[in-house]
Design a protein around this motif. Structure first.
Motif, short mmCIF file in Angstrom:
data_model
loop_
_atom_site.label_atom_id
_atom_site.label_comp_id
_atom_site.label_asym_id
_atom_site.label_seq_id
_atom_site.Cartn_x
_atom_site.Cartn_y
_atom_site.Cartn_z
N SER A 165 -35.84 -63.53 27.82
CA SER A 165 -34.47 -63.28 28.26
C SER A 165 -34.41 -62.03 29.13
O SER A 165 -33.73 -62.00 30.16
N GLY A 171 -33.34 -61.00 33.21
CA GLY A 171 -32.28 -60.05 33.50
C GLY A 171 -31.16 -60.03 32.49
O GLY A 171 -30.11 -59.46 32.75
N VAL A 172 -31.39 -60.62 31.30
CA VAL A 172 -30.34 -60.71 30.27
C VAL A 172 -30.81 -60.01 29.00
O VAL A 172 -31.93 -60.26 28.53
N ALA A 229 -31.00 -59.04 24.94
CA ALA A 229 -31.03 -59.88 23.73
C ALA A 229 -31.20 -58.98 22.52
O ALA A 229 -31.66 -57.84 22.62
N SER A 253 -33.74 -55.11 26.47
CA SER A 253 -32.95 -55.11 27.71
C SER A 253 -33.87 -54.99 28.91
O SER A 253 -34.93 -54.38 28.84
#
Length: 600
Positions: A349, A353-354, A356, A377
């Motif tokens: 993730s 770029g997301v 978690a 991140s």
């Protein structure tokens, strides 16, 4: 139609031969036949149906056989609807209708149609009404077209309203460009970019820095070439003149022939994120000093999830004496079971770029098992793409243990409720069996159920600081004392801590419940005895049953056994053991005595 009138054998008709028709009928028919407008006549008491060429199309397959028939036979499906109007017209009324709906079967199937028509009475030379003249026209096409237009208009208004609401609701900047992007038609800056209220061909100079213009223009040219969406993050002049960053996306708007007529776009302000990344990169040395003071394990991974940095505080909590020993190791391999899967998913993730989060178990470098709350991140580079991964792990082992303890207590509460019902039944049964009268039985049952309530009260206390061992045992055992001499206890005065009081109550409750259900208290002669003592600083508590049914060791251990052997023992920092002697259950608890104890 005139030839049809001429060829019709009118002598067999209720009207008789044409030469016998009254003048008014002949005149009306001649006028009707001479008109190109659809007309029909309903004549006489028999309501004979006559029509012209214009009306023939309305009849469909019923033409020409409908000529000269009673109107009811011509339009059977409509007769119930139009008969009252016909009768009122013969009575002297006139009617005019617009877009009147009808369901016809003129061609063998149902048709929904609409007509404009007018009914007028026809009078003879004496002024008496002898017929009805109907002038009509088919308005079906007009009605359906109007309905289609209304529906389309309503849909368009709804779409326009939703679009307007969306535009007003967003905080992003909105803009419109010419097909070749040479001219900006308008721009709504939403406060972070200056508005462009009039078209401008110098928009690049107004909003972009000179060194950024070639790169932005190149991406625009790519979008124009493929006639597809334009997407880019780039620097921009903010409304105050300073440099900022936006994420811009525009789509082509096409005409009916597929040609691009303009580009409509939205731009989101991402300046804060870019500035945060830049500040992080510029102050890395300072941040490492700050991170050293944190008890969280803060790590930086490369995009392959290998360790490249660990904070000083993180090294302490992970019990890492030399980071070089773990540098370059795959970070997900530190996790076990479901935590390993969650760690890999979090890394994937972050690469996208997301951010978690997850929780799981991982051992320290010294093999101590800990439970962690983890945030993963992406760390973005200057190009806006993830270049590294930040992982922050917080040791929440104590919190996890507390949650597990709460779960154990919740399970015990459910277990205790079931046992309470069984105890209530046993109390009532044995009490009524020994009672001399119904009144005595009712009183005894009431008293013993009240004692059970008092025992539950002491078991569920959580905030008392100490309790006398006699009070604890008396409250816990009261519901099971079916006879004064069948259950006894003895020992020196002892003040227990709140945890010890709760533990001993739980143990005594479980032992007594088992005895009442299966052991010494389940028959008429069994006995149970409790004794305790303190010797050489060690507290010893014994439960001994006798006289009950023969004891058979269970094939498995239930929650009650675990409770009194493990959990209760932990309250006394000692050990609990159950013995399944054939003559009766025995239990011994040893541990640290309470706050005030008397040595034996």
């Amino acid at each position: 139609m005139k030839s049809l009138f001429d060829s019709r054998d009118w002598t067999s008709s209720p009207l008789g031969g044409r030469e016998t028709w009254p003048p008014v009928l002949r005149t009306t028919v001649d006028l009707m036949l001479a008109s190109l407008h659809p007309m029909c006549i309903v004549w006489g008491p028999e309501r004979i149906f006559l029509y012209n060429d214009g009306y023939a199309e309305i009849l469909g397959a019923r033409h020409p056989s409908a000529l000269g028939l009673p109107t009811e036979d011509v339009w059977p499906e409509l007769w119930d609807e139009i008969a009252p109007l016909v009768d009122r017209t013969f009575a002297g009324d006139s009617f005019a209708f617009r877009d009147q709906p009808f369901t016809m079967r003129r061609n063998g199937f149902k048709e929904q149609v609409w007509y404009d028509f007018a009914y007028s009475p026809v009078r003879d030379e004496r002024g008496e009404i002898v017929g009805l003249l109907n002038v009509t026209s088919d308005s079906t096409a007009r009605v359906t077209a109007q309905r289609d237009r209304d529906k389309a208009t309503g849909g368009l208004r709804s779409s326009e309203g939703r679009l307007a609401a969306l535009v007003e609701a967003t905080s992003d900047s909105l803009y419109s460009m010419s097909p070749d992007w040479q001219e900006m038609y308008f721009l709504q800056g939403r406060g972070f970019i200056a508005n462009a209220d009039t078209p401008s061909v110098r928009w690049m100079d107004a909003y972009l820095f000179p060194e950024d213009q070639p790169e932005v223009r190149a991406e625009i040219d790519k979008a124009i070439a493929r006639a597809g969406p334009f997407e880019m993050e780039h620097r921009v002049r903010l409304a105050d003149g300073s440099a900022g960053w936006i994420f811009s996306r525009a789509v082509p708007i096409r005409d009916d022939e597929g040609r691009v007529t303009e580009w409509f776009g939205m731009a989101a302000d991402v300046t804060g994120r870019y500035r945060a990344v830049e500040q992080l990169r510029e102050s890395e040395a300072f941040m490492r000093g700050v991170l050293a003071a944190s008890n969280d394990c803060i790590k930086v991974l490369d995009l392959d999830a290998k360790l490249t940095f660990m904070s000083e505080g993180g090294a302490k909590v992970m019990e890492v004496s030399d980071f070089n020993a773990v540098a370059g190791c795959p970070w997900p391999n530190f996790w076990e079971g479901a935590g390993n899967v969650a760690a890999k998913e979090a890394v994937a993730s972050a690469r996208a770029g997301v951010a978690a989060t997850f929780q799981g178990y991982a051992d320290t470098m010294k093999g101590n098992r800990r439970y962690w709350d983890v945030q993963v991140s992406p760390i973005l580079g200057c190009d806006g793409k993830p270049e590294r991964i930040l992982s922050i792990s917080r040791d929440i082992t104590d919190l996890k243990a507390a949650e597990e303890a709460r779960a154990v207590l919740s399970q015990e509460l459910a277990h205790r409720m079931k046992n309470s019902l069984a105890m209530v039944q046993a109390i009532i049964t044995q009490t009524l069996r020994q009672a001399k009268s119904m009144e005595e039985g009712r009183t005894a049952v009431s008293q013993r159920l009240a004692a059970l309530g008092r025992a539950q009260d002491i078991l569920t206390r959580s905030n008392f600081t100490e309790a006398d061992i006699y009070d604890v045992i008396e409250a816990a055992i009261a519901p099971h004392r079916v006879a004064e001499d069948r259950i006894t206890w003895a020992g020196p005065p002892l003040v227990l801590t709140s945890q010890q009081a709760l533990g001993l109550s739980l143990a005594t409750h479980e032992l007594a419940t088992n005895a009442a259900k299966y052991g010494a208290l389940s028959n008429e002669t069994g006995r149970a005895a409790m004794t305790w003592r303190v010797e050489d600083g060690t507290f010893t508590f014994d439960w001994i049953e006798s006289g009950g049914p023969p004891v058979t060791p269970p094939t498995g251990r239930g929650f009650g056994s675990k409770l009194i052997e493990r959990i209760v023992a932990s309250y006394f920092d000692g050990e609990g053991r159950l013995y399944f002697d054939p003559s009766g259950i025995r239990f011994r608890l040893t541990g640290v005595p309470g706050s005030t104890a008397v040595e034996a």
